[in-house]
Design a protein around this motif. Structure first.
Motif, PDB file in Angstrom:
ATOM      1  N   GLY A   1       0.799  -1.219   0.000  1.00 16.01           N
ATOM      2  CA  GLY A   1       0.000   0.000   0.000  1.00 16.01           C
ATOM      3  C   GLY A   1       0.827   1.263   0.000  1.00 16.01           C
ATOM      4  N   ASP A   2       1.825   1.320   0.891  1.00 12.23           N
ATOM      5  CA  ASP A   2       2.663   2.516   0.979  1.00 12.23           C
ATOM      6  C   ASP A   2       3.473   2.725  -0.298  1.00 12.23           C
ATOM      7  N   LEU A   3       3.886   1.637  -0.940  1.00 17.40           N
ATOM      8  CA  LEU A   3       4.631   1.785  -2.188  1.00 17.40           C
ATOM      9  C   LEU A   3       3.742   2.326  -3.302  1.00 17.40           C
ATOM     10  N   LEU A   4       2.504   1.885  -3.346  1.00 16.01           N
ATOM     11  CA  LEU A   4       1.590   2.433  -4.353  1.00 16.01           C
ATOM     12  C   LEU A   4       1.325   3.914  -4.107  1.00 16.01           C
ATOM     13  N   LEU A   5       1.210   4.303  -2.834  1.00 14.95           N
ATOM     14  CA  LEU A   5       0.996   5.717  -2.510  1.00 14.95           C
ATOM     15  C   LEU A   5       2.234   6.566  -2.801  1.00 14.95           C
ATOM     16  N   PHE A   6       3.348   5.925  -3.051  1.00 15.82           N
ATOM     17  CA  PHE A   6       4.613   6.587  -3.386  1.00 15.82           C
ATOM     18  C   PHE A   6       4.752   6.827  -4.889  1.00 15.82           C
ATOM     19  N   THR A   7       3.946   6.126  -5.712  1.00 14.53           N
ATOM     20  CA  THR A   7       4.154   6.191  -7.163  1.00 14.53           C
ATOM     21  C   THR A   7       3.914   7.572  -7.793  1.00 14.53           C
ATOM     22  N   PRO A   8       2.975   8.393  -7.312  1.00 14.35           N
ATOM     23  CA  PRO A   8       2.877   9.737  -7.898  1.00 14.35           C
ATOM     24  C   PRO A   8       4.156  10.563  -7.713  1.00 14.35           C
ATOM     25  N   ALA A   9       4.861  10.350  -6.604  1.00 12.35           N
ATOM     26  CA  ALA A   9       6.115  11.073  -6.377  1.00 12.35           C
ATOM     27  C   ALA A   9       7.194  10.613  -7.356  1.00 12.35           C
ATOM     28  N   ILE A  10       7.230   9.319  -7.657  1.00 15.06           N
ATOM     29  CA  ILE A  10       8.196   8.825  -8.648  1.00 15.06           C
ATOM     30  C   ILE A  10       7.938   9.486  -9.999  1.00 15.06           C
ATOM     31  N   ARG A  11       6.658   9.532 -10.404  1.00 18.16           N
ATOM     32  CA  ARG A  11       6.322  10.125 -11.693  1.00 18.16           C
ATOM     33  C   ARG A  11       6.696  11.607 -11.737  1.00 18.16           C
ATOM     34  N   THR A  12       6.450  12.316 -10.656  1.00 20.74           N
ATOM     35  CA  THR A  12       6.780  13.741 -10.595  1.00 20.74           C
ATOM     36  C   THR A  12       8.278  13.965 -10.729  1.00 20.74           C
ATOM     37  N   LEU A  13       9.065  13.134 -10.061  1.00 20.35           N
ATOM     38  CA  LEU A  13      10.513  13.254 -10.136  1.00 20.35           C
ATOM     39  C   LEU A  13      11.003  12.986 -11.562  1.00 20.35           C
ATOM     40  N   ARG A  14      10.443  11.991 -12.201  1.00 16.15           N
ATOM     41  CA  ARG A  14      10.828  11.677 -13.576  1.00 16.15           C
ATOM     42  C   ARG A  14      10.468  12.814 -14.532  1.00 16.15           C
ATOM     43  N   GLN A  15       9.291  13.404 -14.351  1.00 10.52           N
ATOM     44  CA  GLN A  15       8.874  14.500 -15.231  1.00 10.52           C
ATOM     45  C   GLN A  15       9.786  15.710 -15.074  1.00 10.52           C
ATOM     46  N   ALA A  16      10.227  15.967 -13.842  1.00 12.84           N
ATOM     47  CA  ALA A  16      11.100  17.116 -13.603  1.00 12.84           C
ATOM     48  C   ALA A  16      12.531  16.859 -14.067  1.00 12.84           C
ATOM     49  N   LEU A  17      12.974  15.594 -13.982  1.00 17.74           N
ATOM     50  CA  LEU A  17      14.354  15.243 -14.327  1.00 17.74           C
ATOM     51  C   LEU A  17      14.351  14.085 -15.327  1.00 17.74           C
ATOM     52  N   PRO A  18      13.960  14.332 -16.556  1.00 17.66           N
ATOM     53  CA  PRO A  18      13.841  13.231 -17.523  1.00 17.66           C
ATOM     54  C   PRO A  18      15.152  12.520 -17.823  1.00 17.66           C
ATOM     55  N   GLY A  19      16.281  13.192 -17.598  1.00 13.98           N
ATOM     56  CA  GLY A  19      17.569  12.569 -17.884  1.00 13.98           C
ATOM     57  C   GLY A  19      18.205  11.889 -16.696  1.00 13.98           C
TER      58      GLY A  19
END
Length: 399
Positions: free
Chosen positions: A44-62
């Protein structure tokens, strides 16, 4: 003096003694930074963490994004499109196994320091608010930028510490830590501040082979592609969060009597007895799929359903992630912080309404459990009311 108090004193002393050799935070990230995300929690906690992963990737695509998870969480992020690498660690204190002695966490720490040092990460983000072990690991591994929460055990080992805001949903808590990290280096994070389930949904990457497995599994058991399904997932990680087996049976029979659907009872291999107990109290037929699925197959099965019901547990967040309406039974945990991250019209929380909710305590002994019936006192009528409303919306939309 308690063991926790002794540990706190030793961690503070170590942090103070090593301060002269403490590297200050570099003023900027490299063009293509290597970033380590540390999250020791379960499904559960890992799924609630996934929006943060996506945000980090969008900000730092490289960037090269590596996440350290426990073996219990690997399948949650295995196909996440925003990660480059997953490392699997038996995080001390999270294995749900008996403790191996007071030295075990430190032996594991030195092992992982040696594992991480050759990778030369530029930044580590420790995403669990009380994870001093992760903060110390990043420190000893020589990662120059270390971001986490400012609790006394962790703060001496961080270059940037953020207060943990009480009462905020866990998704927003994770996003705020990522926002703080990015803003330190001049990245625009305005979209993070206004995040909601529509703009920042949970991620779980369904695989086509898992969808195909579900259709074969159901077909082999006489379930046609047109048959409507409802899943009941009665198990959860803490006994105090369990509902009554016979109550789940009554809900299953009532739903099958009112709607043209078949009930599927899901769970892990360790929850087989619980699943069969629910089945044994039913008057109608049901399909018991407990112990038969991987996490990906369970996600595909949930997506095939019109509704998923269960107590506060990781698999219910999985159902939210794949877009299926849900009914969640909550008690000791705070649904405002750890509840479903989705449209409240499609993901409903039911509680007994006791004054002690939430107490945020899960470690009651078997002898204490009878005095803590916050989930067991939820009525069948309350659960059915939520389920009927969601099924009415779902089945009418399908028609």
């Amino acid at each position: 003096m308690s063991a926790d108090r002794q540990r706190l004193m030793l961690l503070r002393l170590f942090g103070a003694m090593s301060a002269p050799w403490h590297r200050k935070r570099p003023p900027a990230l490299p063009e293509h930074p290597r970033i380590l995300l540390i999250r020791p929690d379960h499904i559960g906690d890992l799924l609630l963490f996934t929006p943060a992963i996506r945000t980090l990737r969008q900000a730092l695509p490289g960037a090269h994004l590596t996440c350290v998870v426990g073996p219990w969480g690997e399948a949650v992020l295995q196909h996440n499109p925003h990660l480059d690498e997953i490392l699997v660690c038996q995080f001390p204190g999270f294995t749900r196994q008996p403790k191996q002695g007071w030295l075990a966490p430190y032996r594991a720490l030195w092992h992982w320091v040696r594992q991480l040092q050759p990778a030369r990460f530029d930044l580590a983000i420790i995403l669990r608010f009380d994870h001093w072990w992760g903060a110390l690991l990043a420190y000893l591994a020589g990662i120059p930028i270390r971001v986490g929460y400012s609790i006394p055990e962790s703060a001496p080992f961080l270059t940037d510490a953020l207060p943990c805001t009480c009462g905020r949903h866990e998704v927003l808590q994770n996003l705020s830590l990522v926002q703080h990290t990015l803003s330190c280096f001049g990245y625009d994070t305005r979209t993070v501040a206004s995040a909601d389930p529509r703009s920042a949904p949970l991620d779980f990457a369904l695989q086509e082979e898992d969808r195909q497995w579900v259709e074969r599994y159901l077909g082999d058991r006489g379930v046609s592609p047109e048959q409507q399904l409802v899943a009941i997932h009665p198990g959860t990680g803490a006994p105090v969060k369990l509902w009554r087996s016979e109550a789940w049976s009554q809900v299953a029979d009532a739903l099958a009597a009112r709607w043209p659907l078949r009930v599927v009872i899901t769970g892990s291999r360790g929850e087989l007895d619980l699943a069969w107990s629910v089945y044994a109290h039913m008057k109608d037929e049901a399909l018991v799929a407990a112990g038969a699925t991987t996490l990906g197959q369970l996600a595909a099965l949930f997506q095939r359903c019109r509704l998923v019901l269960g107590p506060d547990c990781g698999p219910l967040h999985l159902a939210v992630a794949v877009g299926t309406p849900t009914v969640h039974l909550y008690g000791p945990e705070d649904a405002h912080k750890f509840g479903p991250w989705g449209d409240a019209e499609r993901h409903v929380v039911v509680t007994s309404g006791r004054d002690c909710i939430p107490c945020s305590r899960l470690d009651y002994s078997p002898e204490e459990l009878p005095s803590h019936p916050c989930v067991r006192e939820i009525t069948v009528e309350a659960v059915l009311s939520a389920a009927h409303r969601l099924l009415s919306q779902s089945l009418n939309t399908a028609a």
